[in-house]
Design an enzyme around this catalytic site. Structure first.
Site, PDB file in Angstrom:
ATOM      1  N   GLN A 113       0.834  -1.202   0.000  1.00 33.21           N
ATOM      2  CA  GLN A 113       0.000   0.000   0.000  1.00 33.21           C
ATOM      3  C   GLN A 113       0.867   1.250   0.000  1.00 33.21           C
ATOM      4  O   GLN A 113       1.706   1.430   0.893  1.00 33.21           O
ATOM      5  CB  GLN A 113      -0.899  -0.006   1.246  1.00 33.21           C
ATOM      6  CG  GLN A 113      -1.814   1.193   1.373  1.00 33.21           C
ATOM      7  CD  GLN A 113      -2.602   1.166   2.675  1.00 33.21           C
ATOM      8  OE1 GLN A 113      -2.129   0.643   3.676  1.00 33.21           O
ATOM      9  NE2 GLN A 113      -3.796   1.718   2.669  1.00 33.21           N
ATOM     10  N   GLY A 114       0.680   2.129  -0.962  1.00 29.67           N
ATOM     11  CA  GLY A 114       1.410   3.385  -1.043  1.00 29.67           C
ATOM     12  C   GLY A 114       0.525   4.554  -0.675  1.00 29.67           C
ATOM     13  O   GLY A 114       0.042   5.283  -1.564  1.00 29.67           O
ATOM     14  N   TYR A 115       0.279   4.735   0.611  1.00 28.88           N
ATOM     15  CA  TYR A 115      -0.561   5.837   1.097  1.00 28.88           C
ATOM     16  C   TYR A 115       0.287   6.878   1.834  1.00 28.88           C
ATOM     17  O   TYR A 115       0.467   7.991   1.378  1.00 28.88           O
ATOM     18  CB  TYR A 115      -1.657   5.302   2.031  1.00 28.88           C
ATOM     19  CG  TYR A 115      -2.955   4.935   1.354  1.00 28.88           C
ATOM     20  CD1 TYR A 115      -2.974   4.470   0.050  1.00 28.88           C
ATOM     21  CD2 TYR A 115      -4.162   5.031   2.025  1.00 28.88           C
ATOM     22  CE1 TYR A 115      -4.162   4.125  -0.568  1.00 28.88           C
ATOM     23  CE2 TYR A 115      -5.353   4.689   1.423  1.00 28.88           C
ATOM     24  CZ  TYR A 115      -5.355   4.238   0.127  1.00 28.88           C
ATOM     25  OH  TYR A 115      -6.541   3.914  -0.468  1.00 28.88           O
ATOM     26  N   SER A 116       0.812   6.510   3.023  1.00 23.63           N
ATOM     27  CA  SER A 116       1.477   7.472   3.899  1.00 23.63           C
ATOM     28  C   SER A 116       2.761   8.018   3.280  1.00 23.63           C
ATOM     29  O   SER A 116       3.464   7.322   2.537  1.00 23.63           O
ATOM     30  CB  SER A 116       1.810   6.824   5.248  1.00 23.63           C
ATOM     31  OG  SER A 116       0.635   6.467   5.938  1.00 23.63           O
TER      32      SER A 116
ATOM     33  N   GLU B 239     -10.220  -1.603   5.446  1.00 22.32           N
ATOM     34  CA  GLU B 239      -9.033  -1.754   6.298  1.00 22.32           C
ATOM     35  C   GLU B 239      -9.427  -1.835   7.759  1.00 22.32           C
ATOM     36  O   GLU B 239      -8.758  -2.493   8.560  1.00 22.32           O
ATOM     37  CB  GLU B 239      -8.083  -0.567   6.088  1.00 22.32           C
ATOM     38  CG  GLU B 239      -6.795  -0.661   6.902  1.00 22.32           C
ATOM     39  CD  GLU B 239      -5.906   0.547   6.727  1.00 22.32           C
ATOM     40  OE1 GLU B 239      -4.710   0.426   7.055  1.00 22.32           O
ATOM     41  OE2 GLU B 239      -6.377   1.601   6.289  1.00 22.32           O
TER      42      GLU B 239
ATOM     43  N   SER C  73      -4.388   7.547  13.756  1.00 24.58           N
ATOM     44  CA  SER C  73      -3.862   7.619  15.119  1.00 24.58           C
ATOM     45  C   SER C  73      -5.000   7.808  16.125  1.00 24.58           C
ATOM     46  O   SER C  73      -6.054   8.367  15.808  1.00 24.58           O
ATOM     47  CB  SER C  73      -2.855   8.760  15.248  1.00 24.58           C
ATOM     48  OG  SER C  73      -3.515  10.011  15.219  1.00 24.58           O
ATOM     49  N   ASN C  74      -4.772   7.332  17.356  1.00 25.64           N
ATOM     50  CA  ASN C  74      -5.815   7.437  18.373  1.00 25.64           C
ATOM     51  C   ASN C  74      -6.187   8.884  18.670  1.00 25.64           C
ATOM     52  O   ASN C  74      -7.336   9.184  19.000  1.00 25.64           O
ATOM     53  CB  ASN C  74      -5.364   6.730  19.652  1.00 25.64           C
ATOM     54  CG  ASN C  74      -5.495   5.226  19.545  1.00 25.64           C
ATOM     55  OD1 ASN C  74      -5.759   4.690  18.461  1.00 25.64           O
ATOM     56  ND2 ASN C  74      -5.312   4.529  20.651  1.00 25.64           N
ATOM     57  N   GLU C  75      -5.203   9.796  18.556  1.00 26.65           N
ATOM     58  CA  GLU C  75      -5.522  11.209  18.776  1.00 26.65           C
ATOM     59  C   GLU C  75      -6.524  11.702  17.734  1.00 26.65           C
ATOM     60  O   GLU C  75      -7.503  12.398  18.068  1.00 26.65           O
ATOM     61  CB  GLU C  75      -4.242  12.051  18.716  1.00 26.65           C
ATOM     62  CG  GLU C  75      -3.306  11.853  19.910  1.00 26.65           C
ATOM     63  CD  GLU C  75      -2.452  10.607  19.779  1.00 26.65           C
ATOM     64  OE1 GLU C  75      -1.715  10.299  20.729  1.00 26.65           O
ATOM     65  OE2 GLU C  75      -2.525   9.927  18.732  1.00 26.65           O
TER      66      GLU C  75
END
Length: 398
Positions: A126-129, A244, A381-383
């Site tokens: 996967q090329g996302y981030s 996902e 992220s949880n934040e």
């Protein structure tokens, strides 16, 4: 028998257990249980076993070779696999790209790529981030410029899981730099053997290198590898992320981890008695188990909604946050229970002839603890998830 499941669902659970008992190679489950790194061949062998049974793609329609299970069946299968230490199915082709192609891909893309995903001919990543574009994915900067019948791609992706094994990568790229961030993104399928692609490993805290940087320098990608319409990739990206996050709570992994902690705490002793009888440790273990029971119940409620055709809402964010907090707490309990035996965490210190002395159950504990710090970061992220919960449940707000 678990009365929260129907008789048909309980029968299905027994079928899964029989299959795993008969078909899951012991050597493979032992590697998973002991926290040893799995090779590409390990993943491919389990992939082939599941494909032979028709269980490799639980969420695919039967028309495309999938099992077409409902949400409860998928949950049961994932839970039993976790409890019996089966390898995780590599999700990128099967659980992420496959549904996107089925909904948005061309007939030619479906005919070519879907059978290859099932047969194991293509390994996808996967090329996302990107650096500076993680949770704020829409700020990605990798460019794709149209040049006749090709796109020319330049940029960088990061945290590319198992990219070192991949033959193909699906990428979000910016095709209109002048549009609003979400409106200038396209979804490309790229052959990893194309000149100009470089994969650089990132060594993690546990000593492994399961994630990578992927660099693109003047990479030529055929226009027919565009999924859907140009500049509509954000729509496809959001659709992919719903798949996902279908098992984002990780209930099965937490249940397996909790049972492992109990086994460790029965074996380890403090002041001449089993650790599990220590009131302070027992209280913390009980809190984790109660939280896990509540999480499992909430997860089943959401799965029941999904089975009835209702799209998951803010509950996905709630499950993501609580599920990762519980798994990290269980990892910490295991590490504390093992005491000094949990000190080694580099992969070369826990595998094969180089393994350090100590009980077998302690060998994977530190590696799992350090690796699973990522749980509260990836998948949103949880934040960020807490912000989504606050905005959705409390309305508006800053």
């Amino acid at each position: 028998m678990d009365l929260s499941y129907s008789p048909d669902e309980q029968a299905f659970r027994q079928e899964v257990r029989r299959f795993l008992a008969d078909e899951l190679p012991k050597a493979l489950s032992d590697k998973v249980r002991m926290g040893e790194a799995l090779t590409k061949g390990d993943h491919e062998s389990w992939h082939a076993i599941l494909n032979a049974r028709g269980w490799l793609a639980p969420n695919w329609p039967k028309a495309y070779g999938g099992a077409e299970w409902n949400a409860v069946q998928r949950h049961i299968f994932e839970e039993e696999c976790a409890l019996l230490h089966a390898p995780r199915i590599v999700p990128f082709g099967l659980a992420m790209l496959g549904p996107v192609l089925q909904k948005y891909g061309s007939d030619a893309q479906k005919a070519h790529y879907l059978p290859r995903i099932l047969n194991g001919d293509d390994w996808w990543c996967q090329g996302y981030s990107e650096p500076g574009a993680g949770s704020d994915l829409a700020s990605l900067k990798t460019r794709a410029v149209r040049d006749s019948d090709h796109y020319i791609v330049n940029g960088q992706k990061t945290w590319t899981t198992l990219g070192q094994h991949a033959d193909m990568i699906f990428c979000l790229v910016r095709t209109d730099p002048d549009a609003k961030p979400q409106e200038g993104i396209s979804f490309l399928l790229i052959d990893m053997a194309t000149p100009g692609i470089e994969v650089r490993p990132i060594v993690l805290l546990d000593g492994s290198a399961e994630v990578n940087e992927v660099w693109f320098t003047d990479v030529k990608v055929p226009v027919q590898n565009l999924v859907g319409e140009e500049n509509k990739g954000w729509t496809y990206a959001k659709y992919l992320l719903t798949h996902e996050r279908t098992n984002i709570a990780g209930v099965g992994f937490s249940k397996a981890g909790l049972e492992a902690v109990k086994r460790i705490a029965r074996a380890e002793r403090t002041n001449g008695r089993p650790l599990i009888e220590n009131p302070h440790f027992a209280a913390r273990l009980a809190r984790a188990e109660i939280d896990l029971m509540a999480l499992a119940t909430t997860n089943l409620r959401m799965i029941s909604k999904a089975a009835a055709g209702q799209a998951p809402g803010v509950e996905s964010s709630m499950l993501k946050v609580k599920g990762t907090v519980i798994r990290q707490e269980i990892n910490d309990l295991a590490r504390r229970a093992c005491g000094p035996h949990a000190l080694p965490f580099a992969s070369e210190a826990i595998e094969g002839d180089n393994a350090l002395p100590g009980p077998d159950y302690a060998r994977p504990v530190a590696a799992q603890y350090f690796n699973n710090r990522k749980l509260s970061i990836y998948g949103g992220s949880n934040e960020i998830q807490r912000n989504i919960i606050a905005k959705t449940m409390l309305g508006g707000g800053r």
